[in-house]
Write an enzyme that holds these catalytic residues in place. Structure first.
Site, PDB file in Angstrom:
ATOM      1  N   LEU A 140      38.479  12.014  -5.976  1.00  0.00           N
ATOM      2  CA  LEU A 140      39.765  11.313  -5.826  1.00  0.00           C
ATOM      3  C   LEU A 140      40.860  12.308  -6.188  1.00  0.00           C
ATOM      4  CD1 LEU A 140      40.754   7.995  -7.661  1.00  0.00           C
ATOM      5  CD2 LEU A 140      41.848  10.150  -8.275  1.00  0.00           C
TER       6      LEU A 140
ATOM      7  N   ASP B 134      45.446  12.481  -5.218  1.00  0.00           N
ATOM      8  CA  ASP B 134      46.739  11.781  -5.345  1.00  0.00           C
ATOM      9  C   ASP B 134      46.701  10.276  -5.058  1.00  0.00           C
ATOM     10  OD1 ASP B 134      47.109  14.494  -5.081  1.00  0.00           O
ATOM     11  OD2 ASP B 134      48.378  14.363  -3.331  1.00  0.00           O
TER      12      ASP B 134
ATOM     13  N   TYR C   1      46.287  13.344   4.715  1.00  0.00           N
ATOM     14  CA  TYR C   1      46.845  13.788   3.435  1.00  0.00           C
ATOM     15  C   TYR C   1      47.838  12.764   2.875  1.00  0.00           C
ATOM     16  CZ  TYR C   1      44.714  18.463   3.325  1.00  0.00           C
ATOM     17  OH  TYR C   1      43.835  19.507   3.230  1.00  0.00           O
TER      18      TYR C   1
ATOM     19  N   ASP D 206      53.339  15.148   2.543  1.00  0.00           N
ATOM     20  CA  ASP D 206      53.500  14.117   1.499  1.00  0.00           C
ATOM     21  C   ASP D 206      54.797  13.313   1.623  1.00  0.00           C
ATOM     22  OD1 ASP D 206      51.231  15.510   0.666  1.00  0.00           O
ATOM     23  OD2 ASP D 206      52.258  16.538  -0.986  1.00  0.00           O
TER      24      ASP D 206
HETATM   25  C1  FRU Z   1      48.445  17.319  -3.918  1.00  0.00           C
HETATM   26  C2  FRU Z   1      47.979  17.569  -2.488  1.00  0.00           C
HETATM   27  C3  FRU Z   1      49.012  17.105  -1.487  1.00  0.00           C
HETATM   28  C4  FRU Z   1      48.179  16.859  -0.267  1.00  0.00           C
HETATM   29  C5  FRU Z   1      46.909  16.298  -0.860  1.00  0.00           C
HETATM   30  C6  FRU Z   1      45.655  16.637  -0.114  1.00  0.00           C
HETATM   31  O1  FRU Z   1      47.399  17.197  -4.815  1.00  0.00           O
HETATM   32  O2  FRU Z   1      47.675  18.946  -2.320  1.00  0.00           O
HETATM   33  O3  FRU Z   1      50.072  18.018  -1.293  1.00  0.00           O
HETATM   34  O4  FRU Z   1      48.764  15.963   0.619  1.00  0.00           O
HETATM   35  O5  FRU Z   1      46.831  16.808  -2.172  1.00  0.00           O
HETATM   36  O6  FRU Z   1      44.579  15.950  -0.631  1.00  0.00           O
END
Ligand code: FRU
Length: 492
Positions: free
Chosen positions: A43, A45, A104, A166
């Protein structure tokens, strides 16, 4: 780990492989009891944290087939009260051309009575060049999620690299906007804003103008909101150099507070960058506002590029407890949401005068508990609490009143995460009395100090027998009042 292995979908794994992973997880001594954690795999974000149809929805980055960062799915969990969580299962499968190498991070907003999930579709071409798309999936009242084939944004604007991801969406009066993490072509971090009046056509507006200059090489997981009339901009910069007690972890998460963001010029008039957390394991927080108008934050209780002792048990990481954000004296403070009191079971209360000694109390022990402990009339040079203790192990939370420092020491907390800089975290605090509010789970501790003025969030990996709790003062006395509650199992 080769690429084929890393970028596998769940359906490419054999049933035997999945059973073997699940068996490993089930035998793990460090499974959590009231923190959201993956059924297996990794797990990271929190994503799409929102309130929809009377429930809190929380998604997270999930790689099912190992404890490395591979093909990321969105996994869905929900709660009626922010205390008890129920797993809903996979929300987004990354198997379309616009998210072929991972769904992501991203966020959610209710529009036309449907939950709109926006996320970054990570793709790679045959030469392994990255290309990000900003994608949309729509969840209806029944919880059915429909991925849209057309991305909201299909290219990176000029001046930025392919580290562009993101999106965190919000609605102003007449406009939807999202802020997105970016890297400039000169390899410095930034955040840029898009706007749309209809959620279909998204216009690139420009960069949020801060006075930070060159501040790390990439800003991940940005989040912008207004609280108590102030503009608050949270983000997770990568590439900051440690400065005394600050920026000790591999990557940071922090915030800027100032005037509300100027929606035309994107100027943000702000104060210093402050870290959100002082512990070892806190990254990529995301906030939402609920129907009571509270701004609530959850973060990933982990760090990238760090090995954890659960890796060999087929799973890694969990999320933090939900915390309400408020502003006190220009500073963001975090308080555990009161709904967590629903988890409270048997309680025990102790009051004592402690003078230059270490004390334990009959019945005050445990591996998963909540505790509020206040030291007042502090004449001692230092006061503190030791948790998850035995003859071999201990985790120490100590306030050094003379030097005005709080320290979390996990040098003897059991199995440590790798890395050299992994035993002590500190921060400055100047306080007459001191109040510690602890949430301790099987393999984590979250310490809220003086009602959320500072927070230390960390994983710890002690043996299950390490359950003593000790209270101490050094060089003098203090009055101690504490209440401890056993906590109920709250996650699937
Ligand atoms: C942060 C990150 C985000 C990306 C995601 C990929 O932890 O690197 O920038 O979207 O995790 O899992």
């Amino acid at each position: 780990m080769n690429r084929e292995q890393k970028y596998r979908l769940l359906e490419q794994a054999s049933p035997e492989e999945i059973t073997a992973l699940t068996d490993l997880v089930n035998e793990c001594p460090w499974r959590q009891t009231f923190h959201v954690q993956p059924i297996m795999g990794l797990l990271n974000d929190p994503n799409g944290f929102s309130f929809y149809e009377g429930e809190y929805h929380l998604f997270y980055q999930w790689f099912p087939l190992g404890t490395y960062h591979g093909m990321k799915y969105w996994y869905h969990t929900k709660s009626k009260d922010l205390a008890f969580w129920h797993n809903e299962g996979i929300a987004i499968v990354p198997k379309d051309p616009i998210d072929s190498h991972g769904a992501y991070s991203g966020s959610a907003i209710v529009k036309d009575n449907k939950l709109h999930l926006i996320y970054t579709g990570n793709t790679r071409d045959s030469k392994w060049n990255r290309r990000p798309y900003q994608c949309l999936a729509i969840m209806n009242e029944e919880g059915f999620i429909n991925k849209q084939n057309t991305p909201l944004v299909d290219h990176v604007p000029e001046g930025y690299t392919d580290h562009f991801r993101d999106p965190k969406v919000w609605k102003d009066d007449d406009m939807y906007r999202f802020v997105i993490g970016a890297q400039r072509e000169d390899l410095t971090g930034a955040a840029v804003v898009y706007e749309s009046s209809d959620f279909k056509e998204w216009r690139y507006q420009g960069e949020i103008k801060t006075n930070l200059g060159h501040f790390g090489y990439m800003w991940e997981c940005p989040d912008y909101f207004e609280l108590e009339g102030k503009g608050v901009f949270i983000f997770s910069p990568q590439g900051l150099t440690p400065e005394q007690d600050r920026f000790q972890n591999i990557y940071q998460s922090g915030y800027l507070i100032g005037k509300p963001l100027d929606r035309k010029t994107l100027e943000l008039d702000h104060g210093e960058f402050e870290e959100l957390d002082r512990g070892f394991d806190f990254y990529a927080p995301q906030t939402m506002v609920d129907e009571k108008g509270r701004r609530i934050m959850i973060a990933w209780m982990g760090q990238a590029e760090v090995a954890y002792p659960t890796d060999s048990h087929g799973w890694a990481h969990c999320l933090t407890i939900p915390r309400e954000l408020k502003i006190r004296h220009g500073k963001l403070i975090q308080q555990p949401v009161p709904e967590l009191q629903k988890l409270r079971g048997r309680s025990i209360v102790i009051q004592d005068m402690i003078e230059n000694e270490v004390r334990t109390y009959e019945g005050v022990r445990g591996t998963t508990f909540e505790m509020v402990c206040e030291f007042s009339a502090v004449k001692a040079a230092a006061v503190g609490i030791v948790i998850r203790a035995s003859q071999q192990e201990q985790t120490i939370i100590r306030y050094d009143k003379t030097n005005k420092k709080i320290t979390l020491n996990r040098a003897e907390s059991g199995n440590l995460s790798d890395g050299t800089n992994n035993a002590i975290r500190s921060c400055r605090l100047d306080s007459e009395n001191i109040k510690f509010h602890l949430f301790v789970d099987t393999s984590s501790v979250e310490v809220f100090i003086n009602d959320g003025e500072e927070v230390f969030t960390s994983r710890i990996f002690p043996q299950s027998g390490s359950e003593e709790i000790r209270f101490f003062t050094e060089e003098g006395s203090a009055h101690m009042t504490m209440t401890k509650w056993d906590l109920a199992q709250a996650v699937d």
